[in-house]
Enzyme design. Structure first.
Site, PDB file in Angstrom:
ATOM      1  N   SER A   1       0.805  -1.204   0.000  1.00 10.27           N
ATOM      2  CA  SER A   1       0.000   0.000   0.000  1.00 10.27           C
ATOM      3  C   SER A   1       0.851   1.273   0.000  1.00 10.27           C
ATOM      4  CB  SER A   1      -0.954  -0.052   1.183  1.00 10.27           C
ATOM      5  OG  SER A   1      -1.927   0.938   1.100  1.00 10.27           O
TER       6      SER A   1
ATOM      7  N   HIS B   1      -6.607  -6.196  -1.079  1.00  7.55           N
ATOM      8  CA  HIS B   1      -5.472  -5.323  -0.753  1.00  7.55           C
ATOM      9  C   HIS B   1      -4.377  -6.065   0.005  1.00  7.55           C
ATOM     10  CE1 HIS B   1      -3.804  -1.287  -0.293  1.00  7.55           C
ATOM     11  NE2 HIS B   1      -3.626  -1.511   0.995  1.00  7.55           N
TER      12      HIS B   1
ATOM     13  N   ASP C   1      -8.490  -5.595  -5.337  1.00  3.33           N
ATOM     14  CA  ASP C   1      -8.290  -4.331  -4.627  1.00  3.33           C
ATOM     15  C   ASP C   1      -8.550  -3.155  -5.561  1.00  3.33           C
ATOM     16  OD1 ASP C   1      -7.393  -2.491  -2.623  1.00  3.33           O
ATOM     17  OD2 ASP C   1      -5.437  -2.415  -3.618  1.00  3.33           O
TER      18      ASP C   1
END
Length: 511
Positions: free
Chosen positions: A230, A485, A428
Site C-alpha cells: 500500500s 489489498h 483491490d
C-alpha cells in the site's frame, strides 16, 4: 523531539543471542525486565523482552519485543522472532501503502525463522497508511499467528504460511504515533513530532537497523530486502534509496556505520505515482474481472475531470515540489475522482467483491493487543493500541506527500540492479493492479522497452494458475488472482512461494 514505536518481526534464526558487551537489565514499571543495549555511534537504545510466548509458539523459535529509543522521547516498539531452517542469507523489508494503515509512534516485532535461523535471510515488513501499524501484516497477513475468519477464539492460532517459514521477520510500526510507538511529552505536556513525510521517515528506519545489527551481530552480513504494501509504494523506494546512499557514504569513509546488504524490494498493491494511478481508479472501476462499479457515462465524466484538473494539478506538484501544490493535487483528485467513485456503488475499496460493511479480514487482533496481560508480556507501553492513527495521516496530508511521485526513485533502484517485485491482488481498488501494472511499464531503466513489450504469462503454484506475471532481469510484475489489498491474507500459499523465491534471488517463477 518525538518517539517511534517499531514493530519488528524477524524470522530466520534459531539462536540469535544479542551482543552482551553493552547490555544490562533493569526493571521497568511498564513491563517485565528488559535487556538494554546502547548503540554508541547513534545514541540509540534497544530495550526488549525475550521470548514472551505470544504469537510464535513453534518450539525453539526465538522472539524479542520491545523498543528502540532514539534521542529523548523517541521510542519505537519492535517484536522479532529469528528463523529455524533456511539456507539463504538475505534480509528483506516489507511495507504497506495508502490510506487504511495509520499509527502513532513506532512498534517493532521480531521473530526468528522457523528453519535454520542462523543462515536464513532477514526481512522487514512495513504497513502503510500513512500511519498504520505493521501489526496488520503480523496478525492479518504473513506473521507467525493469525485470527481466522469466523473463528470464535480470542487467542491467535499458528499460521502455517508465515513468512518466518523462510526468513527472520522484522515488523516495524512507523512513523511516530503508529501502533504502540509513542512520543514522550515535554515539560509543557506537549509533543513535537517532525516525521510528516516519506523522506523524513527514512532516516529513523536506517538508525533502527544500525542499532539492530550492532545488538544482534549474528545478522551482520545477511542480505537485506524491503517488502511493502500500500503506502509502502512510497516507503519502500524511499527507505531502500536511503539505505543505498548511506552505504555509499560508509564505503567512502564519510560516515561510520554498518553496510546494509540490501538485495530486494517487494511491494504489493503499492501507491507510487498519483498521475498514473488516479487514472487507474477510473479504468479499474469500469473494467475489472469482478463487477463494474461505474457506468460508461460516469467513466467519461471522471476521465474528463482527470485530464482537465487532476492530472495538471499532479504535474504542478511534481514540477514545483511544494507542499502547497501537492496538497492541492491531493484535494482536487480526491474531490473529483476518488470520492465520487467510492460513492457511486456499495463496494469495499480493499476488496470490490464485498460491500463497504464487510469486516474481512477480521480485526480480532486489536482487542487482543489491548489486553493487559498481552501488553505486559510483550513489554508494550504507551496508550491504547489503534490500527491507524489519524494524526499521522493528517501530518502527511499537510505536506502533500501522497501526490509526490516515487517513480523516479523506483526507476533508479531498478537500474542499480536491486531486485524489485511489484505485485498486486486483483480485487483491490484503492491500489489496484491496473495502476500498479501501468507504473511498472513506466519504470525507466536500460531494459524498459523489453519489459514493456513482454506479455503477462501464467504464474502457477504446484501447477495451479494463481496469477500472471512478467520479468526482465531482476524486475518483476505479478498480478495475483482472487486477492484483495492484503494479498497474503487472501492467497497465503501463493504469497509464501513468491516471498521465498524473491529471497532465493533467482527471480519469480512458476512451480
Amino acid at each position: 523531539m518525538f518517539v517511534l514505536w517499531l514493530t519488528l518481526l524477524l524470522a530466520s534464526i534459531t539462536t540469535s543471542t544479542p551482543t552482551t558487551a553493552n547490555t544490562l537489565t533493569y526493571t521497568q514499571k511498564h513491563a517485565p525486565n528488559y535487556t538494554v543495549f546502547t548503540h554508541a555511534p547513534t545514541g540509540a537504545t534497544l530495550s526488549f523482552v525475550n521470548n514472551s510466548g505470544i504469537c510464535e509458539t513453534t518450539p525453539n523459535v526465538n522472539q524479542y519485543s520491545g523498543y528502540l529509543s532514539v534521542g529523548e522521547g523517541l521510542n519505537m516498539f519492535f517484536w522479532y522472532p529469528p528463523p529455524l531452517s533456511s539456507s539463504q542469507s538475505s534480509t528483506l523489508v516489507f511495507q504497506e501503502t495508502k490510506r487504511n494503515l495509520i499509527s502513532f509512534s513506532r512498534g517493532n516485532r521480531f521473530f526468528e525463522s522457523r528453519h535454520t535461523p542462523r543462515s536464513a535471510p532477514l526481512a522487514t515488513w512495513f504497513n502503510g497508511g500513512p500511519g498504520c501499524s505493521s501489526m496488520i501484516g503480523l496478525f492479518q497477513e504473513n506473521g507467525p499467528c493469525h485470527f481466522p475468519l469466523g473463528g470464535d477464539s480470542n487467542e491467535p492460532v499458528r499460521n502455517p504460511y508465515s513468512f518466518n517459514e523462510v526468513a527472520n521477520m522484522l515488523y516495524i510500526d512507523q512513523p511516530v504515533g503508529v501502533g504502540f510507538s509513542y512520543a514522550d511529552a515535554d515539560g509543557n505536556g506537549g509533543v513535537e513530532v517532525n516525521v510528516n513525510s516519506t523522506e523524513s521517515a527514512a532516516g529513523y528506519v536506517w538508525v533502527f537497523l544500525q542499532a539492530f545489527f550492532e545488538a544482534f551481530r549474528v545478522y551482520e552480513g545477511r542480505d537485506v530486502a524491503i517488502f511493502t504494501e500500500s503506502y509502502g509504494g512510497h516507503y519502500g523506494p524511499s527507505f531502500a534509496s536511503h539505505i543505498q546512499s548511506q552505504n555509499e557514504l560508509i564505503r567512502n569513509g564519510s560516515l561510520s556505520g554498518e553496510i546494509i546488504n540490501l538485495v530486494a524490494l517487494g511491494i504489493n498493491n503499492a501507491w507510487i505515482d498519483a498521475g498514473i494511478q488516479e487514472k487507474s481508479y477510473i479504468d479499474f472501476a469500469y473494467n475489472n474481472t469482478y463487477r463494474s462499479l461505474i457506468t460508461s457515462a460516469q467513466r467519461d465524466t471522471y476521465l474528463s475531470a482527470y485530464e482537465k484538473t487532476c492530472l495538471p494539478a499532479v504535474h504542478n506538484c511534481t514540477s514545483t515540489g511544494t507542499d502547497e501544490s501537492c496538497r492541492t493535487a491531493n484535494r482536487v483528485c480526491s474531490n473529483q475522482i476518488e470520492g465520487p467513485i467510492t460513492r457511486a456503488a456499495d463496494f469495499n475499496v480493499y476488496d470490490i467483491r464485498k460491500p463497504k460493511s464487510d469486516p474481512e479480514p477480521p480485526g480480532t487482533y486489536m482487542g487482543y493487543l489491548n489486553r493487559e496481560d498481552v501488553r505486559r508480556r510483550i513489554g508494550a507501553r504507551g496508550g491504547r493500541f489503534r490500527e491507524c492513527a489519524g494524526g499521522v495521516t493528517l501530518d502527511f496530508a499537510r505536506t502533500g506527500d501522497n501526490a509526490k511521485t516515487l517513480l523516479p526513485t523506483l526507476s533508479t533502484l531498478i537500474q542499480s540492479g536491486l531486485q524489485v517485485l511489484l505485485w498486486a491482488g486483483d480485487a483491490d481498488w484503492i491500489c489496484n493492479w491496473v495502476g500498479n501494472y501501468d507504473v511498472a511499464n513506466a519504470v525507466i531503466f536500460d531494459r524498459q522497452e523489453e519489459f514493456r513489450r513482454k506479455e503477462l504469462v501464467p504464474y502457477t503454484v504446484d501447477g495451479v494458475e494463481r496469477g500472471t506475471f512478467k520479468s526482465v532481469g531482476g524486475f518483476t510484475f505479478l498480478r495475483v488472482f482472487g486477492a484483495g489489498h492484503e494479498v497474503p491474507y487472501y492467497q497465503p500459499e501463493t504469497s509464501l512461494q513468491v516471498f521465498r523465491q524473491v529471497l532465493e534471488g533467482r527471480g519469480v517463477y512458476s512451480t
